[in-house]
Motif scaffolding. Structure first.
Motif, PDB file in Angstrom:
ATOM      1  N   GLU A   5    -106.810  76.900  28.964  1.00  0.00           N
ATOM      2  CA  GLU A   5    -105.426  77.124  29.952  1.00  0.00           C
ATOM      3  C   GLU A   5    -106.608  78.069  31.153  1.00  0.00           C
ATOM      4  O   GLU A   5    -108.084  78.698  30.444  1.00  0.00           O
ATOM      5  CB  GLU A   5    -104.590  78.691  29.258  1.00  0.00           C
ATOM      6  N   PHE A   7    -106.356  80.954  34.638  1.00  0.00           N
ATOM      7  CA  PHE A   7    -105.462  81.440  34.529  1.00  0.00           C
ATOM      8  C   PHE A   7    -106.553  82.185  35.884  1.00  0.00           C
ATOM      9  O   PHE A   7    -107.024  82.086  35.896  1.00  0.00           O
ATOM     10  CB  PHE A   7    -104.936  82.300  33.784  1.00  0.00           C
ATOM     11  N   ARG A   8    -105.079  82.657  36.579  1.00  0.00           N
ATOM     12  CA  ARG A   8    -105.725  83.912  37.467  1.00  0.00           C
ATOM     13  C   ARG A   8    -105.728  84.774  37.590  1.00  0.00           C
ATOM     14  O   ARG A   8    -104.500  84.793  36.036  1.00  0.00           O
ATOM     15  CB  ARG A   8    -105.153  83.042  39.070  1.00  0.00           C
ATOM     16  N   ARG A  10    -104.478  89.211  37.754  1.00  0.00           N
ATOM     17  CA  ARG A  10    -104.413  90.010  39.189  1.00  0.00           C
ATOM     18  C   ARG A  10    -104.977  91.208  39.018  1.00  0.00           C
ATOM     19  O   ARG A  10    -105.504  92.098  37.831  1.00  0.00           O
ATOM     20  CB  ARG A  10    -102.506  90.387  39.248  1.00  0.00           C
ATOM     21  N   ALA A  15    -102.979  91.595  35.188  1.00  0.00           N
ATOM     22  CA  ALA A  15    -102.314  90.476  34.508  1.00  0.00           C
ATOM     23  C   ALA A  15    -102.398  88.802  35.012  1.00  0.00           C
ATOM     24  O   ALA A  15    -103.189  88.541  35.705  1.00  0.00           O
ATOM     25  CB  ALA A  15    -101.088  90.323  35.193  1.00  0.00           C
ATOM     26  N   HIS A  16    -102.075  88.003  34.092  1.00  0.00           N
ATOM     27  CA  HIS A  16    -102.453  86.567  33.999  1.00  0.00           C
ATOM     28  C   HIS A  16    -101.841  85.809  34.621  1.00  0.00           C
ATOM     29  O   HIS A  16    -100.197  85.288  34.182  1.00  0.00           O
ATOM     30  CB  HIS A  16    -103.157  85.674  32.178  1.00  0.00           C
ATOM     31  N   ALA A  17    -101.893  84.735  35.243  1.00  0.00           N
ATOM     32  CA  ALA A  17    -100.954  84.024  35.970  1.00  0.00           C
ATOM     33  C   ALA A  17    -101.408  81.952  35.440  1.00  0.00           C
ATOM     34  O   ALA A  17    -102.375  82.079  35.990  1.00  0.00           O
ATOM     35  CB  ALA A  17    -100.831  83.805  37.032  1.00  0.00           C
ATOM     36  N   ILE A  18    -100.698  81.853  34.620  1.00  0.00           N
ATOM     37  CA  ILE A  18    -101.587  79.967  34.389  1.00  0.00           C
ATOM     38  C   ILE A  18    -101.005  79.279  34.538  1.00  0.00           C
ATOM     39  O   ILE A  18     -99.709  78.809  35.219  1.00  0.00           O
ATOM     40  CB  ILE A  18    -100.790  80.005  32.444  1.00  0.00           C
ATOM     41  N   LEU A  19    -102.080  78.991  35.189  1.00  0.00           N
ATOM     42  CA  LEU A  19    -102.509  78.180  36.707  1.00  0.00           C
ATOM     43  C   LEU A  19    -102.004  75.943  36.080  1.00  0.00           C
ATOM     44  O   LEU A  19    -101.699  75.525  35.804  1.00  0.00           O
ATOM     45  CB  LEU A  19    -103.245  77.561  36.824  1.00  0.00           C
ATOM     46  N   GLN A  47    -104.122  76.474  42.719  1.00  0.00           N
ATOM     47  CA  GLN A  47    -105.255  77.295  42.646  1.00  0.00           C
ATOM     48  C   GLN A  47    -105.553  77.306  42.161  1.00  0.00           C
ATOM     49  O   GLN A  47    -106.153  76.622  40.760  1.00  0.00           O
ATOM     50  CB  GLN A  47    -104.629  78.705  43.090  1.00  0.00           C
TER      51      GLN A  47
END
Length: 74
Positions: A5, A7-8, A10, A15-19, A47
């Protein structure tokens, strides 16, 4: 089988946002790490990721890496 995975993160609350998520059929974790690090720079995503993690076939996190914390592994 490993799941990679990307991710970015924040900055305000981690907090993780999976790309993107990629399945990789590897013989061992070291092979999966090589593939993940290669994809980190070459995989086209919406991103640029901050980090990546590798999970085993059970969904357990077995490795975490990011340019800001290259030695972060489990």
């Amino acid at each position: 089988m490993f799941i990679i995975e990307f991710f970015r993160v924040r900055g305000t609350d981690e907090a993780h946002a999976i790309l993107d998520r990629v399945e990789h059929d590897a013989t061992d974790l070291d092979d999966a790490k090589v593939r993940a690090l290669s994809l980190f720079e070459t995989l086209e995503m919406p991103q640029k990721p901050d980090a990546l993690r590798i999970m085993d076939h059970n969904g357990d996190e077995v490795f975490v890496w990011g340019p800001e914390r290259p030695s972060a592994s489990i």
